[in-house]
Design an enzyme around this catalytic site. Structure first.
Site, mmCIF file in Angstrom:
data_model
loop_
_atom_site.group_PDB
_atom_site.id
_atom_site.type_symbol
_atom_site.label_atom_id
_atom_site.label_comp_id
_atom_site.label_asym_id
_atom_site.label_seq_id
_atom_site.Cartn_x
_atom_site.Cartn_y
_atom_site.Cartn_z
ATOM 1 N N LYS A 248 0.854 -1.187 0.000
ATOM 2 C CA LYS A 248 0.000 0.000 0.000
ATOM 3 C C LYS A 248 0.889 1.236 0.000
ATOM 4 O O LYS A 248 1.715 1.410 0.891
ATOM 5 C CB LYS A 248 -0.912 -0.001 1.226
ATOM 6 C CG LYS A 248 -1.984 1.070 1.174
ATOM 7 C CD LYS A 248 -2.928 0.978 2.356
ATOM 8 C CE LYS A 248 -4.102 1.934 2.183
ATOM 9 N NZ LYS A 248 -3.683 3.328 1.998
ATOM 10 N N GLU A 385 3.231 1.273 5.049
ATOM 11 C CA GLU A 385 1.913 1.614 5.584
ATOM 12 C C GLU A 385 1.021 0.393 5.768
ATOM 13 O O GLU A 385 0.245 0.311 6.697
ATOM 14 C CB GLU A 385 1.227 2.620 4.651
ATOM 15 C CG GLU A 385 -0.107 3.117 5.183
ATOM 16 C CD GLU A 385 -0.828 4.021 4.211
ATOM 17 O OE1 GLU A 385 -2.009 4.329 4.461
ATOM 18 O OE2 GLU A 385 -0.223 4.419 3.207
ATOM 19 N N HIS A 651 22.175 6.400 26.468
ATOM 20 C CA HIS A 651 23.270 5.434 26.355
ATOM 21 C C HIS A 651 23.532 4.813 27.730
ATOM 22 O O HIS A 651 24.178 5.446 28.577
ATOM 23 C CB HIS A 651 24.541 6.122 25.860
ATOM 24 C CG HIS A 651 24.444 6.672 24.470
ATOM 25 N ND1 HIS A 651 25.124 6.141 23.408
ATOM 26 C CD2 HIS A 651 23.723 7.707 23.963
ATOM 27 C CE1 HIS A 651 24.850 6.832 22.307
ATOM 28 N NE2 HIS A 651 23.995 7.798 22.631
ATOM 29 N N ASP A 669 29.965 -3.180 18.455
ATOM 30 C CA ASP A 669 29.441 -2.129 17.579
ATOM 31 C C ASP A 669 30.102 -2.258 16.211
ATOM 32 O O ASP A 669 31.320 -2.128 16.084
ATOM 33 C CB ASP A 669 29.753 -0.772 18.213
ATOM 34 C CG ASP A 669 29.212 0.398 17.393
ATOM 35 O OD1 ASP A 669 28.573 0.145 16.353
ATOM 36 O OD2 ASP A 669 29.441 1.554 17.792
ATOM 37 N N ASP A 671 30.682 -0.631 12.862
ATOM 38 C CA ASP A 671 30.606 0.722 12.318
ATOM 39 C C ASP A 671 31.186 0.719 10.907
ATOM 40 O O ASP A 671 32.401 0.566 10.722
ATOM 41 C CB ASP A 671 31.405 1.667 13.224
ATOM 42 C CG ASP A 671 31.228 3.129 12.836
ATOM 43 O OD1 ASP A 671 30.457 3.399 11.891
ATOM 44 O OD2 ASP A 671 31.866 3.984 13.463
ATOM 45 N N GLY A 705 20.472 2.858 14.731
ATOM 46 C CA GLY A 705 19.740 4.091 14.491
ATOM 47 C C GLY A 705 20.575 5.104 13.730
ATOM 48 O O GLY A 705 20.069 6.145 13.319
ATOM 49 N N ARG A 776 17.590 8.651 18.319
ATOM 50 C CA ARG A 776 18.898 9.206 17.981
ATOM 51 C C ARG A 776 18.739 10.665 17.556
ATOM 52 O O ARG A 776 17.732 11.030 16.919
ATOM 53 C CB ARG A 776 19.566 8.429 16.837
ATOM 54 C CG ARG A 776 19.808 6.956 17.105
ATOM 55 C CD ARG A 776 20.643 6.660 18.338
ATOM 56 N NE ARG A 776 21.941 7.290 18.350
ATOM 57 C CZ ARG A 776 23.067 6.739 17.880
ATOM 58 N NH1 ARG A 776 23.018 5.521 17.337
ATOM 59 N NH2 ARG A 776 24.215 7.382 17.959
ATOM 60 N N ARG A 778 19.454 12.477 15.193
ATOM 61 C CA ARG A 778 19.804 12.509 13.774
ATOM 62 C C ARG A 778 18.561 12.791 12.951
ATOM 63 O O ARG A 778 17.433 12.619 13.428
ATOM 64 C CB ARG A 778 20.418 11.170 13.337
ATOM 65 C CG ARG A 778 21.712 10.802 14.083
ATOM 66 C CD ARG A 778 22.096 9.367 13.814
ATOM 67 N NE ARG A 778 23.300 8.986 14.551
ATOM 68 C CZ ARG A 778 24.495 8.785 14.005
ATOM 69 N NH1 ARG A 778 24.658 8.957 12.711
ATOM 70 N NH2 ARG A 778 25.528 8.428 14.738
#
Length: 830
Positions: A248, A385, A651, A669, A671, A705, A776, A778
């Protein structure tokens, strides 16, 4: 069945039937052979994986969809059998006369392998006698029954003719034109009449589909406008093989009308919006190989994650920007002088595919043949959606019908604006909208929406609403509570709003503004109620934790691009409180504060500040009694205090306050450096998981995130920080040593291009990592989202999930992917 069974049943020194081997490649031929053996029957054969899958249809095929003809599954036949006509000697297996009654090609409507396995094969025949949709449905067998029985059923489409007996009308062979009696009597094959060559057509200015492609569609003039087909809302998608499911879209529904080079883009109300969408879409439609046509579709703007974004579409329309518009086409209602609305859905889409080549900005909305519930689950996991389900054999009908069903990941619909409250931070902007729906002659209040506005949108709405101000409230049912700041308007403007649920009092919960809808009149807006069951949006789910902390300036915008306000952040945390609480309560926290939003000042805070709310806990530093205390929270009120203070990232330590010297989890982590794609990140996460599992630890995964992934393993807190850091450093160094072209374990950015940093430094005293479910600071209001390992490859980016989409995702999952996180805690082995 293998051809060994076929060969074993026949003595080829006595029968003229061909011996055969499986073909090396598979095609799509079908044949029906009329077989006068012990009793007359018709053998249906479909080419599949180098052989002809075969069924003996005792009474022959019927063009009446109400007839269910028994089809007994028999041994596979070789492809050479398709042209066999003759008499099998009496006493031999299948003794009797055979003719080729029909032949042509077949195509499965869905996955044929799944259809054979599940016992419902839906397919189309393009033969000399039989056409259109057919079904083979397996019947549950009785105990010890050796044969497998199916039912052959004609699909209810334009080729269904209940009053015609095709077996009586067309008894002859399509191969030799002989009757079965002729073959039995040894009469030679008759000459078939050659088809008359068609006169060459004058060359058109545009190539159009051949008339033969549209023989099943009646001729008709090009309509000026066709009211669109509308979907009925249901809580769950329909089941059954006769349904397909599409994504959709989150855009503007448009009807594309082409009349000999002239293109119009019409809204669902028939308004001409051609000029609003720029020349690219118009030019692409003009280049299609058609003279006249009407397409059904939706214009969207896609976000970086690939999902359509209505807010971005609104922003582009306001800015008169057209370079990002895409037109997804999903139906075809008229084509070159033929009315295609009477054709079944699957046939219309076949014509659509044959007409439109997918090059931006034109795309097709391809249907999925999987179970609707599974398609919806995946759509919700990807922050879409919802889905639209369509019945394959139904014609195109204007208006709302049950042939199209929409199922949503979160509740979403249009509401009429009946007023607003001004912003507390800008007197020329709105702070919240007062919403309502029409209920008969009443205009009923359904609550307010105070988040989802960018500052530009909030100012634009203020101007539009001031222009239709009125002194009295337009709400005639369930009026809103008294508010001295409220300003009322004529109920004329329509807003699209996403929300989590209806309360028992008929008010919206956790509502977020998505944009104005200019293509729908206010008088048509009513409350959408799902047709079946109890919806997640129907106030029967558990309400979110109650927010008791008063927010000052709740309309302050923290994420300007996404329009998420302080109140929107608080609503998000109230929604996910049961999920986030195990990861933020009872442990020291480091915070990223942005009191004026992500475009303002950012600062990192590990210690209590003057003026901090009373629900923010003071945690003494056991290593230095004289040091400033750490901070933390113990309940939802504490989390709301953080939202009030502009905390946009949380955090936590990898250890609980009760035992700060012994970590209770490991965080690796991942990265990515410049040039690293998402698949490489997924591969790295799986490698970390395998290495942790080799040490007896259970690994969980979440998006950061931001750009990367976090692989986290719960620990029984026995090892100290030194041991945990040594363990994680050794793992990171080992991965970098084993695959130096893929990974690095040092922070230096110069070494990280095209590589992934395996960051182990989250696993030491006073170090932190962003919490699962934390927001986050951002663009886009992304969150750190826990995932299952199975769905990790389906996610396209680490910032896929946001404050708006994650609660909807959680509502569609049977369980939070991390709900058993602590139950898997294991001591770290040296």
């Amino acid at each position: 069945m293998a051809l060994e069974t076929y060969n074993a049943k026949r003595d080829f020194t006595k029968t003229p039937e061909p011996a055969g081997q499986a073909a090396p490649q598979s095609g799509n031929a079908f044949v029906i052979q009329k077989h006068d053996a012990t009793r007359l029957h018709y053998d249906l054969r479909l080419e599949w994986q180098g052989v002809m899958k075969s069924w003996a249809v005792t009474r022959g095929p019927s063009l009446n969809p109400q007839d269910k003809r028994l089809a007994v599954e028999v041994e596979d036949h070789p492809l050479d059998y398709n042209s066999f006509e003759g008499t099998i000697p009496q006493g031999e297996y299948g003794g009797g006369t055979v003719i080729v009654w029909d032949r042509g090609t077949w195509s499965p409507a869905f996955d044929a392998a799944k259809g054979f396995t599940k016992g419902h094969l839906e397919f189309d025949l393009a033969g000399e006698k039989l056409h259109g949709r057919w079904h083979l449905v397996r019947i549950k067998g009785k105990p010890k029954e050796k044969r497998t029985n199916w039912l052959l059923i004609k699909g209810d489409d334009t080729h269904a003719t209940p009053d015609r007996d095709i077996l009586t009308d067309r008894p002859e062979s399509v191969q030799t034109s002989r009757s079965i009696q002729d073959v039995a009597a040894g009469k030679p094959a008759r000459k078939r009449k050659a088809a008359k060559p068609k006169a060459a057509k004058p060359k058109d200015t545009k190539p159009a589909p051949q008339p033969a492609d549209l023989t099943d569609a009646p001729k008709a003039k090009l309509p000026v406008f066709l009211p669109p087909a509308l979907a009925t809302l249901q809580t769950t998608p329909p089941k059954g093989p006769n349904w397909t499911h599409e994504i959709k879209f989150d855009g503007y529904r448009l009807q594309a009308r082409i009349d000999n080079g002239t293109v119009q883009l019409l809204t669902r109300s028939g308004h001409d919006w051609t000029a609003r969408f720029g020349p690219a879409i118009t030019n692409a439609l003009q280049s299609l190989p058609v003279n006249t046509a009407i397409f059904d579709g939706e214009v969207v703007v896609e976000a970086a994650t690939g999902a359509s974004d209505f807010s971005a579409l609104q922003a582009d329309l306001s800015a008169e920007r057209s370079d990002r518009f895409l037109l997804y086409l999903f139906d075809l209602m008229h084509l070159d002088g033929h009315d295609t609305t009477r054709l079944p859905q699957y046939r219309r889409f076949e014509l659509l595919k044959a007409t439109v080549a997918e090059t931006d900005p034109l795309r097709l909305s391809h249907p999925f043949n999987d179970a609707g519930a599974m398609v919806l689950t995946h759509a919700c996991r990807l922050s879409l959606e919802g889905i639209l389900s369509k019945k394959c054999d139904e014609p195109y009908r204007s208006g709302r019908t049950k042939a199209w069903i929409k199922s949503k990941c979160s509740a979403r619909q249009e509401f009429v604006i009946g007023g607003f409250t001004p912003s507390s931070t800008d007197p020329r902007a709105i702070g919240a909208l007062l919403l309502g729906v029409f209920d008969g002659h009443d205009f009923r209040n359904v609550g307010r929406v105070g988040t989802g506005f960018t500052h530009a949108v909030a100012r634009d709405l203020y101007g539009k609403l001031e222009a239709i101000r009125q002194d009295t409230s337009p709400f005639t049912a369930n009026p809103p509570p008294p508010d001295k700041t409220a300003r009322f308007t004529r109920p004329e403007l329509v807003a699209e709003v996403e929300f989590r649920a209806w309360t028992g009092a008929g008010q919206l919960r956790h509502a977020s503004f998505r944009g104005l809808r200019e293509d729908k009149p206010a008088s048509a807006v009513t409350r959408e109620i799902p047709k079946t069951g109890s919806a997640k949006a129907d106030a029967k789910e558990d309400p979110p934790a109650r927010r008791r902390i008063r927010l000052t300036h709740p309309d302050r915008i923290y994420w300007p691009d996404a329009g998420v306000t302080k109140e929107g952040l608080a609503d998000y945390y109230a929604e996910v409180w049961p999920n986030i609480a195990p990861f933020v309560v009872g442990r020291p926290l480091a915070l990223v504060r942005c009191p004026t939003g992500i475009d303002g000042q950012h600062f990192f805070q590990k210690h209590l500040w003057r003026g901090a709310g009373k629900n923010i806990a003071n945690i003494p530093d056991p290593s230095d009694p004289k040091a400033e205390p750490f901070l933390g929270i113990n309940d939802l009120d504490g989390l709301m205090e953080l939202a009030q203070a502009g905390v946009l990232e949380i955090h936590p330590w990898g250890a609980a306050t009760a035992d700060l010297y012994h970590p209770d989890q490991i965080t690796m982590d991942l990265d990515p450096g410049e040039g690293v794609g998402w698949p490489a990140l997924v591969t790295a996460a799986h490698e970390v998981r395998e290495r942790l599992q080799a040490k007896g630890l259970t690994a969980f995964v979440k998006t950061s995130g931001g750009k990367g992934l976090h692989v986290v393993a719960p620990l029984k807190p026995k090892a100290d920080w030194k041991a945990v850091k040594a363990f994680t450093k050794a793992m990171a160094d080992s991965m970098a040593a084993d695959s130096p072209d893929l990974y690095v374990s040092t922070i230096a950015k110069a070494k990280r291009r095209n590589r992934i940093l395996i960051d182990y430094l989250r696993n030491q005293w006073n170090a932190t990592a962003v919490a699962a479910f934390s927001t986050r600071a951002r663009a886009g209001a992304p969150v750190s989202a826990p995932l299952t390992w199975d769905e990790l490859p389906d996610i396209s980016a680490a910032n896929t999930f946001t404050t708006t989409t994650l609660p909807a995702r959680l509502a569609t999952l049977t369980a939070d992917p991390w709900q058993d996180f602590r139950h898997h805690a294991t001591p770290l082995r040296p």
